[in-house]
Design a protein around this motif. Structure first.
Motif, PDB file in Angstrom:
ATOM      1  N   ARG A   1       0.826  -1.205   0.000  1.00 32.67           N
ATOM      2  CA  ARG A   1       0.000   0.000   0.000  1.00 32.67           C
ATOM      3  C   ARG A   1       0.858   1.252   0.000  1.00 32.67           C
ATOM      4  O   ARG A   1       0.561   2.230  -0.707  1.00 32.67           O
ATOM      5  CB  ARG A   1      -0.933  -0.006   1.218  1.00 32.67           C
ATOM      6  N   LEU A   2       1.930   1.232   0.783  1.00 31.56           N
ATOM      7  CA  LEU A   2       2.824   2.390   0.838  1.00 31.56           C
ATOM      8  C   LEU A   2       3.485   2.637  -0.519  1.00 31.56           C
ATOM      9  O   LEU A   2       3.562   3.780  -0.983  1.00 31.56           O
ATOM     10  CB  LEU A   2       3.890   2.170   1.910  1.00 31.56           C
TER      11      LEU A   2
ATOM     12  N   GLU B   1       0.936   4.177  -2.863  1.00 28.71           N
ATOM     13  CA  GLU B   1       0.710   5.592  -2.573  1.00 28.71           C
ATOM     14  C   GLU B   1       1.868   6.442  -3.078  1.00 28.71           C
ATOM     15  O   GLU B   1       1.664   7.515  -3.677  1.00 28.71           O
ATOM     16  CB  GLU B   1       0.534   5.778  -1.066  1.00 28.71           C
ATOM     17  N   LYS B   2       3.084   5.993  -2.859  1.00 25.91           N
ATOM     18  CA  LYS B   2       4.252   6.749  -3.311  1.00 25.91           C
ATOM     19  C   LYS B   2       4.341   6.795  -4.830  1.00 25.91           C
ATOM     20  O   LYS B   2       4.822   7.770  -5.408  1.00 25.91           O
ATOM     21  CB  LYS B   2       5.524   6.145  -2.719  1.00 25.91           C
TER      22      LYS B   2
ATOM     23  N   ARG C   1       1.997   7.155  -6.863  1.00 24.12           N
ATOM     24  CA  ARG C   1       1.075   8.141  -7.432  1.00 24.12           C
ATOM     25  C   ARG C   1       1.731   9.508  -7.595  1.00 24.12           C
ATOM     26  O   ARG C   1       1.202  10.379  -8.277  1.00 24.12           O
ATOM     27  CB  ARG C   1      -0.170   8.281  -6.548  1.00 24.12           C
TER      28      ARG C   1
END
Length: 218
Positions: free
Chosen positions: A11-12, A15-16, A18
């Motif tokens: 997930r991290l 997010e990064k 994006r």
């Protein structure tokens, strides 16, 4: 658990991936773009002429590929740390030295170029002298056994010429300054050298006086 850690990491990463909220820099004005063209063109013209002269007289030439990246830095990203003379010269010396040493011990093959380039880049980053053209130069030198100390010296001559030309052309522009710093020897290193000399010089002076006294006694 391991599964939760993997999910959290995934997930991290998503997010990064994006991107952040930072906006890209604005386009360069036309006048400055023309200045970039003029600087890059004139510098590469001089380097190309010098390389041709060396080829005619010695059979050696300046490897011009990395200088395209150097022009981008010196005229397009002038204030960047990677553009400064310290990074340019130290980065080339370290990267080309690594390439020549690796070439001595590792046979030419598909693994030598990535290994040499990665080692040169990592070493520059560790030493705080990151310089993208030097990474490119390491890859080129690792690609063939023909590159030797003469090519090394010619690369340094080319970089000195490129730096000198960039200093002249950039500083003719009222909106540019190059370099932002030299810092070939950091302040802390300077202090250590001075302290060392202050400790050593009195010893040599004392030894000189003792020898002079011995000669008079004889």
């Amino acid at each position: 658990s391991v599964v939760n850690s993997v999910r959290q990491k995934a997930r991290l990463m998503a997010e990064k991936s994006r991107g952040g909220n930072v906006q890209p820099p604005p386009p360069m004005p036309w006048v400055q773009s023309v200045w970039v063209f003029s600087g890059a063109f004139l510098t590469l013209l001089l380097l190309s002429a010098l390389s041709a002269a060396f080829t005619d007289s010695t059979g050696y030439s300046i490897v011009l590929g990395p200088f395209g990246a150097l022009m981008t830095l010196q005229y397009g990203l002038t204030p960047a740390p990677a553009s400064q003379p310290r990074n340019a010269l130290y980065g080339q010396v370290i990267s080309l030295s690594i390439a020549l040493v690796v070439n001595l011990f590792m046979p030419a093959g598909w693994i030598r170029v990535p290994f040499t380039t990665a080692l040169a880049i990592a070493t520059m980053c560790k030493m705080g002298i990151t310089h993208p053209p030097a990474g490119a130069a390491a890859a080129i030198f690792a690609s063939s056994n023909k590159f030797d100390g003469v090519y090394f010296a010619l690369m340094l001559v080319g970089n000195l010429m490129a730096i000198s030309t960039a200093i002249l052309i950039n500083n003719l522009n009222d909106k540019k300054q190059y370099p932002m710093y030299y810092a070939f020897v950091k302040e802390g290193t300077k202090d250590r050298i001075v302290n060392g000399l202050e400790c050593v010089l009195p010893y040599f002076k004392r030894r000189k006086l003792e020898r002079e006294q011995e000669m008079r006694d004889e």
